[in-house]
Structure formats: structure tokens, C-alpha cells
Enzyme design. Structure first.
Site, PDB file in Angstrom:
ATOM      1  N   ARG A  21       0.818  -1.102  -0.059  1.00 27.57           N
ATOM      2  CA  ARG A  21       0.057   0.155  -0.055  1.00 27.57           C
ATOM      3  C   ARG A  21       0.815   1.200   0.035  1.00 27.57           C
ATOM      4  O   ARG A  21       0.557   2.136  -0.745  1.00 27.57           O
ATOM      5  CB  ARG A  21      -0.824   0.140   1.210  1.00 27.57           C
ATOM      6  CG  ARG A  21      -1.784   1.168   1.528  1.00 27.57           C
ATOM      7  CD  ARG A  21      -2.585   1.070   2.757  1.00 27.57           C
ATOM      8  NE  ARG A  21      -3.372   2.196   3.109  1.00 27.57           N
ATOM      9  CZ  ARG A  21      -3.004   3.231   3.604  1.00 27.57           C
ATOM     10  NH1 ARG A  21      -1.667   3.421   4.140  1.00 27.57           N
ATOM     11  NH2 ARG A  21      -3.894   4.313   3.943  1.00 27.57           N
ATOM     12  N   ARG A  25       0.973   4.116  -3.035  1.00 31.20           N
ATOM     13  CA  ARG A  25       0.300   5.360  -2.692  1.00 31.20           C
ATOM     14  C   ARG A  25       1.755   6.356  -2.726  1.00 31.20           C
ATOM     15  O   ARG A  25       1.373   7.470  -3.210  1.00 31.20           O
ATOM     16  CB  ARG A  25      -0.358   5.497  -1.211  1.00 31.20           C
ATOM     17  CG  ARG A  25      -1.366   4.688  -0.941  1.00 31.20           C
ATOM     18  CD  ARG A  25      -2.558   5.441  -1.586  1.00 31.20           C
ATOM     19  NE  ARG A  25      -3.743   4.412  -1.493  1.00 31.20           N
ATOM     20  CZ  ARG A  25      -4.847   4.206  -0.841  1.00 31.20           C
ATOM     21  NH1 ARG A  25      -4.611   4.680   0.528  1.00 31.20           N
ATOM     22  NH2 ARG A  25      -5.684   3.476  -1.062  1.00 31.20           N
ATOM     23  N   ARG A  72       8.205 -19.260  -3.784  1.00 34.48           N
ATOM     24  CA  ARG A  72       9.636 -19.257  -3.867  1.00 34.48           C
ATOM     25  C   ARG A  72      10.029 -19.762  -5.204  1.00 34.48           C
ATOM     26  O   ARG A  72       9.388 -20.878  -5.429  1.00 34.48           O
ATOM     27  CB  ARG A  72      10.153 -20.310  -2.559  1.00 34.48           C
ATOM     28  CG  ARG A  72       9.852 -19.944  -1.266  1.00 34.48           C
ATOM     29  CD  ARG A  72      10.448 -20.668  -0.151  1.00 34.48           C
ATOM     30  NE  ARG A  72       9.654 -20.699   1.152  1.00 34.48           N
ATOM     31  CZ  ARG A  72       9.950 -19.713   1.861  1.00 34.48           C
ATOM     32  NH1 ARG A  72      10.695 -18.978   1.812  1.00 34.48           N
ATOM     33  NH2 ARG A  72       9.145 -19.852   3.170  1.00 34.48           N
ATOM     34  N   ASP A 128      11.277 -13.764  10.528  1.00 38.05           N
ATOM     35  CA  ASP A 128      12.273 -14.313  11.216  1.00 38.05           C
ATOM     36  C   ASP A 128      13.252 -13.138  11.582  1.00 38.05           C
ATOM     37  O   ASP A 128      14.223 -13.488  12.635  1.00 38.05           O
ATOM     38  CB  ASP A 128      13.280 -15.184  10.161  1.00 38.05           C
ATOM     39  CG  ASP A 128      12.636 -16.313   9.551  1.00 38.05           C
ATOM     40  OD1 ASP A 128      11.670 -16.890  10.056  1.00 38.05           O
ATOM     41  OD2 ASP A 128      12.730 -16.747   8.562  1.00 38.05           O
TER      42      ASP A 128
HETATM   43  O1  F6P Z   1      11.215 -17.373   6.614  1.00 39.20           O
HETATM   44  C1  F6P Z   1       9.945 -17.626   7.175  1.00 39.20           C
HETATM   45  C2  F6P Z   1       9.605 -19.105   7.627  1.00 39.20           C
HETATM   46  O2  F6P Z   1       8.343 -19.078   7.987  1.00 39.20           O
HETATM   47  C3  F6P Z   1      10.585 -19.708   8.544  1.00 39.20           C
HETATM   48  O3  F6P Z   1      10.668 -19.205   9.814  1.00 39.20           O
HETATM   49  C4  F6P Z   1      10.303 -21.192   8.222  1.00 39.20           C
HETATM   50  O4  F6P Z   1      11.677 -21.865   8.492  1.00 39.20           O
HETATM   51  C5  F6P Z   1       9.999 -20.909   6.711  1.00 39.20           C
HETATM   52  O5  F6P Z   1       9.414 -19.793   6.440  1.00 39.20           O
HETATM   53  C6  F6P Z   1       8.870 -21.938   6.415  1.00 39.20           C
HETATM   54  O6  F6P Z   1       8.706 -22.224   5.156  1.00 39.20           O
HETATM   55  P1  F6P Z   1       7.398 -22.821   4.354  1.00 39.20           P
HETATM   56  O7  F6P Z   1       6.471 -21.838   4.425  1.00 39.20           O
HETATM   57  O8  F6P Z   1       7.961 -23.106   2.976  1.00 39.20           O
HETATM   58  O9  F6P Z   1       7.106 -24.022   5.024  1.00 39.20           O
END
Ligand code: F6P
Length: 322
Positions: A21, A25, A72, A128
Site C-alpha cells: 500500500r 500510494r 519461492r 524471522d
Molecule cells: O522465513 C519464514 C519462515 O516462516 C521460517 O520461519 C520457516 O523456517 C520457513 O519460512 C517455512 O517455510 P515454508 O512456508 O516454505 O514451509
């Protein structure tokens, strides 16, 4: 610069929407056009791009997840995938990008910039809090609050049954969520990858608690701890200490969802806006972060390679107040 693109990539984090957002904006404020790229780098490769207007980002500041979706991307790890992504961005007339994500996102952004020279600025979006170049990442505060809320609830049942709970929290290779949620929930022990875990030391602390007539205890385990996850550590402890009946709880993806806290919304708004202003000023290949309440830009290279140090004061606090 007339047109920019924005995308979210990697694990979603609460506050990503507030960041999108702010990007939209701010860009419109400076009369730039904005394109939303869906599903992170995959959307660049598959040409999933939509124009974003002011109303496109109405009513999203309070929502968890990401309206642009995320992924990813394996395809972006290949040169061929990145070339396709660049060609599609060029066809759209996109002259700069704002990437909202974590380590993996910025690794991709750095390579992409080096190969094609398209200016990219990153906003740290990950629960994280593992990125160098910012005191906090977008989503961390919400994840900690979610974990604390869950741990408080577990504490009730632990007390009622005189039990010992091992609770696993996320954080990948870092212990930020564990340390912060452990302190805030009054956990007896916090085990994180940044410090060496000793099962004997855990047992020693639990024994002291038992002598102090503690009827229940909570051990927070960061998922990346070198002694294993909560289940593994609970089994190792149980072999030598079985005074309490023991249960294990893995909080998992619960920590990734939910309404972002005010703190995360403010951080996300600040960084999203700063990223656009940075692009206009000609900055590139950097991440926008907040250090001591000031916006700073740090090269992707440093953000990826340098390790953020966990506060030793907070670490020793656990020992003082358990
Ligand atoms: O990087 C964020 C995170 O939630 C980490 O804390 C965890 O290890 C990972 O992603 C889990 O990944 P996924 O959602 O691909 O299982």
C-alpha cells in the site's frame, strides 16, 4: 523513472500488504505508474502483472498475507528464467522494482541487478528478523505477539495439569522469535541456534524449578536449534528427567498469519515509502531498513552476507528473571 513494479516473495509476513500500500500510494504521489507482479519472481517469468491504482490498495493495511501472493521461485534461479523475467518487465516498461521479502528474495534481486542493471530496492519482509541492515523486519512483531498469545494459552493448561511443555517456534536459522516470545511469556528456558544448547543444563534448570516448587514449566525451542526441534529435545530431556509429564507443541505457520500489529504496519509503511523515494533518487541494489528509528539503505550483498547479532542483554535476561 515513470513506471515501477512491486512484488512480494518468499515466506509471507504480516505487514506485507501495508508495505505494498505504501509503495503504491507513494509512487502515485510522485506521479509514477505502478504494476503489481503476482506470485513473486514467478509472476515476472509468467507475465502475471496488473496495474495498481490508489483504490487497488484500499482496505488492505490491516490484512495479513499478501494481496500480490508470493512464491519461492525455482525458475528464477536459472539464467533462462531471469532473462524471461527481464524481457517481460521491459515489455511492460518497468524501470525499477520494489522487492518485499527476505534473504532468498534479495539474493535473487542482487543477481538480477548484476545481470540486467534494472534498479531494485528491497523492503525486509520476513517474520524471522534475520536480516542485517534493519533493527526489525516487517512481520516479526506480529509473529512474536501471535506466539506469545499461544504460549499464554498453553501456560494455562500446563499449570492446570502440572506439565512441562516444549514449544517450537519458527525463525529458520535464527532465534529472534524464540527469544522475544520467550521473554514476553515468562518462559523458563529458551533454546536458540545462536547459543550452544546443553541438555544437561536444561535439566539442571528444570531441577532448580522443581526444588522451588514450580509445578509447570515452558521451554521455547527455536526450530533451527542445533540439538533439534521441540520433539527431539523433549525426548532427550525425558530420558534423564521425568518429574513432570511432558507435552510438545509446534506453533508452525500460525505465526505467519493474522492482522499485523500497529508496529509492523508503521514499519511497513515507512519502508515501502522509503523504497520508492530511494528509486526516484537513483538508489539501486540496496535494502531499505530502519536502524535506531532512521531509514537506512544497505547493499543487498551486506544484508545477505552479514549476520545480525542477537542482543546479549536479552539473552542474559532469561537467566535473571526465570
Ligand atoms: O522465513 C519464514 C519462515 O516462516 C521460517 O520461519 C520457516 O523456517 C520457513 O519460512 C517455512 O517455510 P515454508 O512456508 O516454505 O514451509
Amino acid at each position: 523513472m515513470k513506471k515501477i513494479g512491486v512484488f512480494t516473495s518468499g515466506g509471507d509476513a504480516p505487514g506485507m500488504n501495508a508495505c505494498i500500500r505504501a509503495v503504491v500510494r507513494t509512487a502515485l504521489f510522485y506521479q509514477l505508474e505502478v504494476v503489481g507482479i503476482m506470485h513473486g519472481y514467478n509472476g515476472m517469468i509468467n507475465n502475471e502483472m496488473i496495474p495498481l491504482y490508489s483504490y487497488s490498495v484500499s482496505n488492505i493495511i490491516q490484512q495479513g498475507g499478501t494481496v500480490l501472493k508470493t512464491a519461492r521461485s525455482e525458475a528464477f534461479m536459472t539464467k533462462e528464467g531471469r532473462k524471461k523475467a527481464f524481457d517481460n518487465l521491459q515489455k511492460q516498461g518497468i524501470e525499477g522494482l520494489v522487492a518485499i521479502g527476505g534473504n532468498g528474495t534479495f539474493t535473487g534481486a542482487k543477481i538480477f541487478y548484476e545481470e540486467f542493471g534494472l534498479p531494485i530496492i528491497g523492503c525486509p519482509g520476513t517474520i524471522d528478523n534475520d536480516l542485517y541492515g534493519t533493527d526489525y523486519t516487517i512481520g516479526f512483531d506480529t509473529a512474536v505477539n501471535t506466539a506469545v498469545d499461544a504460549i499464554d494459552k498453553i501456560r494455562d493448561t500446563a499449570n492446570a495439569h502440572d506439565r512441562l511443555f516444549f514449544i517450537e517456534v519458527m525463525g529458520r536459522d535464527t532465534g529472534y522469535i524464540a527469544l522475544y516470545s520467550g521473554i514476553a511469556s515468562g518462559a523458563e528456558i529458551v533454546l536458540i541456534p545462536e547459543t550452544l544448547t546443553s541438555i544437561d543444563e536444561v535439566i539442571k534448570i528444570l531441577n532448580i524449578g522443581k526444588e522451588r516448587k514450580k509445578t509447570s514449566s515452558i521451554v521455547i525451542v527455536a526450530e533451527g536449534d542445533e540439538e533439534g526441534g521441540a520433539l527431539e529435545i523433549a525426548n532427550k530431556v525425558k530420558e534423564k528427567f521425568n518429574y513432570y509429564s511432558t507435552r510438545v507443541m509446534i506453533l508452525g505457520h500460525l505465526q505467519r498469519g493474522g492482522r499485523p500489529t500497529a508496529k509492523d504496519r508503521i514499519l511497513a509503511s515507512q519502508l515501502g515509502s522509503a523504497a520508492v523515494q530511494g528509486l526516484i533518487q537513483g538508489k539501486k541494489n540496496v535494502m531499505a531498513g530502519v536502524i535506531h528509528q532512521e531509514v537506512v539503505f544497505t547493499p543487498f550483498e551486506e544484508c545477505i552476507q552479514k549476520q545480525k547479532t542477537i542482543s546479549s542483554n536479552l539473552l542474559s535476561l532469561i537467566d535473571l528473571i526465570r
